[in-house]
Design an enzyme around this catalytic site. Structure first.
Site, PDB file in Angstrom:
ATOM      1  N   ARG A 101       0.889  -1.181   0.000  1.00  0.00           N
ATOM      2  CA  ARG A 101       0.000   0.000   0.000  1.00  0.00           C
ATOM      3  C   ARG A 101       0.911   1.210   0.000  1.00  0.00           C
ATOM      4  O   ARG A 101       1.656   1.422   0.965  1.00  0.00           O
ATOM      5  CB  ARG A 101      -0.921  -0.023   1.228  1.00  0.00           C
ATOM      6  CG  ARG A 101      -1.694   1.264   1.400  1.00  0.00           C
ATOM      7  CD  ARG A 101      -2.852   1.158   2.355  1.00  0.00           C
ATOM      8  NE  ARG A 101      -3.940   0.380   1.796  1.00  0.00           N
ATOM      9  CZ  ARG A 101      -5.177   0.350   2.281  1.00  0.00           C
ATOM     10  NH1 ARG A 101      -5.488   1.066   3.345  1.00  0.00           N
ATOM     11  NH2 ARG A 101      -6.106  -0.385   1.717  1.00  0.00           N
ATOM     12  N   HIS A 128      -7.052   0.505  -6.762  1.00  0.00           N
ATOM     13  CA  HIS A 128      -7.305  -0.400  -5.631  1.00  0.00           C
ATOM     14  C   HIS A 128      -7.924  -1.683  -6.219  1.00  0.00           C
ATOM     15  O   HIS A 128      -9.107  -1.956  -6.047  1.00  0.00           O
ATOM     16  CB  HIS A 128      -8.251   0.278  -4.633  1.00  0.00           C
ATOM     17  CG  HIS A 128      -8.239  -0.308  -3.261  1.00  0.00           C
ATOM     18  ND1 HIS A 128      -7.435  -1.376  -2.896  1.00  0.00           N
ATOM     19  CD2 HIS A 128      -8.954   0.010  -2.140  1.00  0.00           C
ATOM     20  CE1 HIS A 128      -7.649  -1.668  -1.621  1.00  0.00           C
ATOM     21  NE2 HIS A 128      -8.562  -0.852  -1.149  1.00  0.00           N
ATOM     22  N   GLN A 131      -9.871  -4.351  -4.123  1.00  0.00           N
ATOM     23  CA  GLN A 131     -11.171  -3.836  -3.695  1.00  0.00           C
ATOM     24  C   GLN A 131     -12.207  -4.023  -4.809  1.00  0.00           C
ATOM     25  O   GLN A 131     -13.300  -4.543  -4.577  1.00  0.00           O
ATOM     26  CB  GLN A 131     -11.032  -2.339  -3.363  1.00  0.00           C
ATOM     27  CG  GLN A 131     -12.317  -1.674  -2.946  1.00  0.00           C
ATOM     28  CD  GLN A 131     -12.780  -2.109  -1.565  1.00  0.00           C
ATOM     29  OE1 GLN A 131     -12.022  -2.032  -0.615  1.00  0.00           O
ATOM     30  NE2 GLN A 131     -14.020  -2.583  -1.458  1.00  0.00           N
ATOM     31  N   ASP A 221     -17.594   6.570  -1.786  1.00  0.00           N
ATOM     32  CA  ASP A 221     -16.347   6.465  -1.018  1.00  0.00           C
ATOM     33  C   ASP A 221     -16.135   7.825  -0.353  1.00  0.00           C
ATOM     34  O   ASP A 221     -16.826   8.805  -0.689  1.00  0.00           O
ATOM     35  CB  ASP A 221     -15.194   6.124  -1.981  1.00  0.00           C
ATOM     36  CG  ASP A 221     -13.857   5.896  -1.294  1.00  0.00           C
ATOM     37  OD1 ASP A 221     -13.812   5.785  -0.051  1.00  0.00           O
ATOM     38  OD2 ASP A 221     -12.830   5.829  -2.013  1.00  0.00           O
ATOM     39  N   CYS A 261     -16.477   1.074  -0.014  1.00  0.00           N
ATOM     40  CA  CYS A 261     -15.271   0.281   0.253  1.00  0.00           C
ATOM     41  C   CYS A 261     -14.891   0.313   1.733  1.00  0.00           C
ATOM     42  O   CYS A 261     -14.195  -0.574   2.204  1.00  0.00           O
ATOM     43  CB  CYS A 261     -14.115   0.779  -0.608  1.00  0.00           C
ATOM     44  SG  CYS A 261     -13.824   2.550  -0.438  1.00  0.00           S
ATOM     45  N   ARG A 289     -13.531  -9.206   0.861  1.00  0.00           N
ATOM     46  CA  ARG A 289     -12.132  -8.876   0.573  1.00  0.00           C
ATOM     47  C   ARG A 289     -11.255 -10.097   0.854  1.00  0.00           C
ATOM     48  O   ARG A 289     -10.372 -10.433   0.079  1.00  0.00           O
ATOM     49  CB  ARG A 289     -11.660  -7.695   1.445  1.00  0.00           C
ATOM     50  CG  ARG A 289     -12.321  -6.359   1.155  1.00  0.00           C
ATOM     51  CD  ARG A 289     -11.902  -5.791  -0.180  1.00  0.00           C
ATOM     52  NE  ARG A 289     -10.460  -5.712  -0.328  1.00  0.00           N
ATOM     53  CZ  ARG A 289      -9.673  -4.754   0.196  1.00  0.00           C
ATOM     54  NH1 ARG A 289     -10.200  -3.763   0.881  1.00  0.00           N
ATOM     55  NH2 ARG A 289      -8.361  -4.759  -0.008  1.00  0.00           N
TER      56      ARG A 289
HETATM   57  N1   CP Z   1     -11.325  -0.722   1.882  1.00  0.00           N
HETATM   58  C1   CP Z   1     -10.061  -0.781   2.347  1.00  0.00           C
HETATM   59  O1   CP Z   1      -9.093  -0.978   1.604  1.00  0.00           O
HETATM   60  O2   CP Z   1      -9.977  -0.658   3.690  1.00  0.00           O
HETATM   61  P1   CP Z   1      -8.634  -0.452   4.537  1.00  0.00           P
HETATM   62  O3   CP Z   1      -8.125   0.916   4.203  1.00  0.00           O
HETATM   63  O4   CP Z   1      -9.065  -0.596   5.966  1.00  0.00           O
HETATM   64  O5   CP Z   1      -7.636  -1.515   4.132  1.00  0.00           O
HETATM   65  N1  NVA Z   2     -10.246   6.300  -1.634  1.00  0.00           N
HETATM   66  C1  NVA Z   2      -9.896   5.830  -0.317  1.00  0.00           C
HETATM   67  C2  NVA Z   2     -10.079   4.356  -0.229  1.00  0.00           C
HETATM   68  C3  NVA Z   2      -9.767   3.747   1.120  1.00  0.00           C
HETATM   69  C4  NVA Z   2      -9.934   2.265   1.123  1.00  0.00           C
HETATM   70  C5  NVA Z   2      -8.461   6.231  -0.009  1.00  0.00           C
HETATM   71  O1  NVA Z   2      -7.606   6.136  -0.897  1.00  0.00           O
HETATM   72  O2  NVA Z   2      -8.187   6.654   1.123  1.00  0.00           O
END
Ligand code: CP
Ligand code: NVA
Length: 305
Positions: A101, A128, A131, A221, A261, A289
């Site tokens: 990440r 993502h 997701q 989101d 998400c 997930r």
């Molecule tokens: N939706 C998602 O990726 O959640 P987290 O940021 O908790 O991993």
């Molecule tokens: N768009 C959000 C998604 C989190 C899972 C972010 O990038 O923070």
């Protein structure tokens, strides 16, 4: 070496294969069976941003499969002690797959270029993919089929929206992306997606009521993603007409799912009433997930062998 950095790294047939592994493993999971398909395999996780779902779903999923995982914290010095290339070359000699990440998509790309093992994008500013696969799997599960479905995105043209466009392009799901002015999907991304997915059925609009018309699922989101906290107040003003509330849901079919998400900022992009309504599938979506990522891991490590 196969990686999953965006959904352009997989074919529609491979997604179907991932979904079929997922379904089998999820059925067994519900019966209390944890099939050890990846004994001795090791997953490393490198996270530059916070996470609940992505981290836990990968770690628990890997444990279910008989493998193990390593969450590498700050002490590993990712991006600090040595070059990205050296870090990737060394780590990938010792583990079978790495989930990253990253703040910048370029970080995941650079790591993958030097990695001797598969790399999975666990969220970047641009994508993502895990997701979006879990989301489409959830729609298929809840609606019985993806054929003829329409997904309506109401919110920012962000990382999750982009991966959903690619997932829908692969799987033939119609998608409407509804954003306020200034928060549209990147125009180069749209042009590239139309070229990559000739059958992509994508509509963009600024009108949330028109967007959710006929939708099988309404998805939103957060208005400010991780890293955009300084824009929070401006975005609250700019997105004020894009909140998913009961009034907006009344323009969608009454059986339409609500998807998010997560994490959600209740009261901003979505009201409590919608989050907690019978239409809301957000918990099933989050639970998937893990199941879908088990499918991804089994498929990817078989592809690597
Ligand atoms: N939706 C998602 O990726 O959640 P987290 O940021 O908790 O991993
Ligand atoms: N768009 C959000 C998604 C989190 C899972 C972010 O990038 O923070």
């Amino acid at each position: 070496m196969r990686h999953l950095l965006t959904l352009t790294d997989v074919s529609a047939a491979e997604i179907q294969r991932i979904f079929s592994i997922t379904e089998d493993l999820k059925t067994k999971f519900a019966q209390g069976l944890r099939e050890p398909l990846l004994p001795g395999r090791v997953l490393a996780l490198l996270f530059e941003k916070q996470s609940l779902r992505t981290r836990v779903s990968f770690e628990a999923g890997m444990a279910n499969l008989g493998g193990s995982s390593l969450m590498l914290g700050d002490d590993a010095g990712f991006g600090k002690r040595e070059s990205m290339a050296d870090f990737a070359r060394v780590l990938s000699e010792m583990v079978d797959v790495v989930v990253i990440r990253a703040k910048r998509h370029a970080t995941v790309k650079e790591f993958a270029e030097h990695s001797a093992c598969s790399v999975i994008n666990g969220l970047t500013d641009l994508a993502h993919p895990c997701q979006a696969l879990a989301d489409l799997y959830t729609m298929q599960e809840q609606c019985g089929t993806l054929a003829g479905l329409h997904l309506a995105w109401v919110g920012d043209g962000n990382n999750v929206a982009r991966s959903l466009v690619e997932a829908c392009g692969h799987l033939g799901v119609r998608i409407t992306v509804c954003t306020p002015k200034g928060y549209e999907l990147d125009s180069q991304f749209v042009a590239d997606s139309r070229r990559t997915f000739p059958k992509l059925d994508l509509t963009t609009t600024r009108d949330p009521r028109a967007a959710v018309k006929g939708a099988a699922a309404v998805y939103t989101d957060v208005w400010a993603s991780m890293g955009q906290e300084s824009e929070q107040e401006k975005r609250k003003r700019d997105f004020a007409d894009y909140r998913v509330n009961t009034e907006l849901m009344s323009y969608a079919p009454k059986e339409a799912l609500f998807l998010h998400c997560l994490p959600a900022r209740r009261g901003e992009e979505v009201t409590d009433e919608v989050m907690d309504s019978p239409q809301s599938a957000v918990v099933a979506q989050a639970a998937n997930r893990m199941h879908v990522q088990k499918g991804i891991l089994v498929w990817l490590l078989a592809a690597q062998a």
